[in-house]
Design an enzyme around this catalytic site. Structure first.
Site, PDB file in Angstrom:
ATOM      1  N   GLU A 289       0.850  -1.192   0.000  1.00 31.37           N
ATOM      2  CA  GLU A 289       0.000   0.000   0.000  1.00 31.37           C
ATOM      3  C   GLU A 289       0.881   1.236   0.000  1.00 31.37           C
ATOM      4  O   GLU A 289       1.844   1.319   0.770  1.00 31.37           O
ATOM      5  CB  GLU A 289      -0.908   0.004   1.236  1.00 31.37           C
ATOM      6  CG  GLU A 289      -1.775   1.255   1.371  1.00 31.37           C
ATOM      7  CD  GLU A 289      -2.684   1.195   2.604  1.00 31.37           C
ATOM      8  OE1 GLU A 289      -3.130   0.086   2.952  1.00 31.37           O
ATOM      9  OE2 GLU A 289      -2.928   2.260   3.214  1.00 31.37           O
TER      10      GLU A 289
ATOM     11  N   GLU B 291      -2.337  11.091   3.602  1.00 32.85           N
ATOM     12  CA  GLU B 291      -3.352  10.801   4.614  1.00 32.85           C
ATOM     13  C   GLU B 291      -3.376  11.957   5.602  1.00 32.85           C
ATOM     14  O   GLU B 291      -2.333  12.558   5.903  1.00 32.85           O
ATOM     15  CB  GLU B 291      -3.032   9.501   5.367  1.00 32.85           C
ATOM     16  CG  GLU B 291      -3.592   8.253   4.752  1.00 32.85           C
ATOM     17  CD  GLU B 291      -3.432   7.059   5.673  1.00 32.85           C
ATOM     18  OE1 GLU B 291      -4.456   6.419   5.979  1.00 32.85           O
ATOM     19  OE2 GLU B 291      -2.295   6.766   6.073  1.00 32.85           O
TER      20      GLU B 291
END
Length: 543
Positions: free
Chosen positions: A431, A436
């Site tokens: 990932e 974020e």
């Protein structure tokens, strides 16, 4: 097998009396500890391996009648004092070597008895050349606490494997403590140099430590405290010795005497190397002398004071662009909607229910809106879209220009998963989190990699402070090649991963955009939250 050594050598007594001409004080009989005996247990010792299993670890157990504390003195300069009389020492010189260890038992009034033991120990571990090169460099490499990184200092449970699991300091949070101006040098001859203030010309500065363990430093001061932390303890530069061992297969830096890094915690002065994959960076941990916590540190050999080298991308040909210029619905030949709440809130205990109604194109932007509303048994709605099976690629520079939602509990992300996700699962697929953000830490941006062995709270990443992420558009970038993965915001590099053939980051990945609510990363949601949006101006892939 334990080798019990009962050796009676010279016993000395130090008894001090204070008296004056006219007064006669009866302080009672003060005697030195007696019957001092020492047991040694060499790890892995057997009839076939009398000198141990090659780990070099030996546990010494000293007992004496009337003893209050015990000191162990080793030939390399290490001195360790313990009330229990039990200490495990890591010998590091390769081969079978015989060492002489002095043990002193201290009793009341300064009395003491001493003995010594000899122990033959096998060490088969040799530090790898790349680790030595990383630590030593050209012989003058200076390490420091990476104050600008979140979690550069913190604590967790003893034996834990998640850095700063219970507490992690924010960027520059401990600037007032006397820790950030310290420098640490690992010299080729095994000398460890601790400079306590690199900013002045004097061989003195201040250090930072934990009460009452800092009393071992032998400094008396009326220093400021914060809970159990003692701040700005006056301390001169000093030298000790360092070595590398690998107890249990874990590479470990061993410091002699009072040698320490970052924050004085006593203990055995061993720092396990948790991660050294990032250039010019180490993540280390050590257990304090009270046995209460593991303390975590991020070290860097970057100076931190000079101008950063300008980033130059190796990918400059535009391969694909999503610019969202036409108002209306999303192009479903490229973007897939993932709806519902997934399993256990998409594996993160998230609180939203994803729909196809919360993502629209408006005003030249893709707008994903999280809302507080009752839907399918959940309190919040939002959207999550992917390019799985429609647009997948390997390597390139990915840029996303976006403005982020705000409000405690919001969790926007622009990220990527491996195209073999359905076959191998997570985190084996890999990932790449380009961006974020948690509304509970408003101006902190995360760039993170998840893969087998480094996932969840133990992921491989870093953070950067960016002002106004919910007020203005910023450019979030990942440069991804077979050699490295570099994270940037507005052209500033804040994390680098050295890619390798064994990583999962050498195959096709697809894009994902979403705004989650709450969960393990988003945290507590503001009860007054109504709605907020992530607006994406464009996504570009250069190859």
């Amino acid at each position: 097998m334990k080798n019990i050594l009962k050796i009676s050598l010279s016993v000395f007594m130090l008894v001090f009396f204070m008296a004056c001409t006219d007064d006669d004080y009866d302080i009672g009989e003060i005697t030195a500890p007696t019957n001092l005996q020492v047991e040694t247990a060499i790890l892995g010792q057997s009839d076939d391996m009398p000198d141990g299993d090659g780990s070099g670890e030996v546990t010494f157990t000293a007992t004496a009648q009337g003893a209050m504390t015990y000191k162990f003195i080793f030939e390399n300069g290490t001195e360790v004092t313990t009330a229990s009389g039990v200490y495990t020492h890591p010998f590091s010189e390769t081969g079978t070597q015989t060492y002489n260890v002095n043990i002193i038992a201290y009793g009341p009034g300064g009395t003491a008895s001493s003995t010594s033991v000899e122990v033959a120990v096998l060490v088969t571990y040799e530090p790898p050349a790349d680790l030595l090169e990383k630590l030593i460099g050209d012989g003058a490499k200076e390490w420091r606490i990476k104050a600008e990184a979140a979690g550069h200092f913190g604590l967790g449970p003893v034996g834990g494997s998640i850095p700063t699991e219970w507490y992690g300091a924010g960027p520059n949070e401990k600037a007032h403590t006397g820790m950030y101006d310290d420098r640490y040098i690992f010299e080729e001859d095994g000398t460890f140099v601790h400079i306590t203030d690199i900013t002045n010309d004097d061989a003195s500065g201040t250090v930072f430590g934990r009460a009452p363990l800092v009393e071992q430093l032998g400094v008396s001061c009326d220093c400021e405290t914060e809970g159990d932390d003692v701040l700005n303890i006056p301390y001169d530069d000093y030298t000790e010795n360092w070595s590398i061992s690998a107890p249990g297969g874990n590479e470990t830096i061993n410091l002699t005497g009072i040698g320490f890094i970052g924050y004085y915690i006593g203990g055995d002065h061993r720092y396990e190397i948790f991660d050294r994959s990032v250039p010019n960076e180490l993540i280390i941990k050590s257990t304090d002398g009270n046995g209460d916590f593991d303390w975590w540190f991020i070290l860097t050999s970057d100076s931190g004071g000079g101008a950063e080298e300008e980033f130059v991308s190796e990918y400059n040909e535009l391969h694909r662009e999503f610019n969202f210029d036409t108002d209306g619905e999303l192009d479903t030949t490229v973007w897939n909607f993932e709806t519902g709440n997934g399993e256990d809130g998409w594996g993160n205990q998230e609180s939203q229910y994803y729909t196809e109604d919360n993502a629209v194109i408006s005003g030249g932007n893709l707008v994903i809106t999280a809302k507080a509303e009752d839907i399918e048994g959940f309190d919040y709605s939002s959207s999550r879209i992917t390019t799985k099976d429609n647009f997948e690629f390997t390597y390139g520079r990915i840029e996303a220009r976006a403005k982020l939602p705000e409000g405690a509990g919001t969790w926007p992300a622009i990220w990527m998963l491996g195209s073999d996700f359905d076959e191998v699962g997570w985190p084996q697929t890999g990932e790449i989190d380009i961006m974020e953000h948690a509304g509970n830490e408003q101006d902190l941006i995360h760039g993170t990699l998840h893969y087998e062995g480094r996932s969840g709270g133990d992921a491989d990443g870093n953070t950067i402070e960016v002002d106004g992420v919910s007020d203005d558009f910023h450019i979030y970038t990942v440069e991804w090649s077979d050699e490295h993965i570099i994270f940037l915001v507005d052209g500033e590099v804040f994390h680098t991963y050295e890619n390798n053939p064994d990583s999962p980051f050498n195959k096709d990945f697809f894009l994902i955009l979403n705004v989650a609510m709450g969960g393990t990363f988003g945290g507590e949601i503001n009860p007054d939250f109504v709605e907020s949006s992530m607006e994406v101006d464009y996504i570009r892939v250069f190859q």
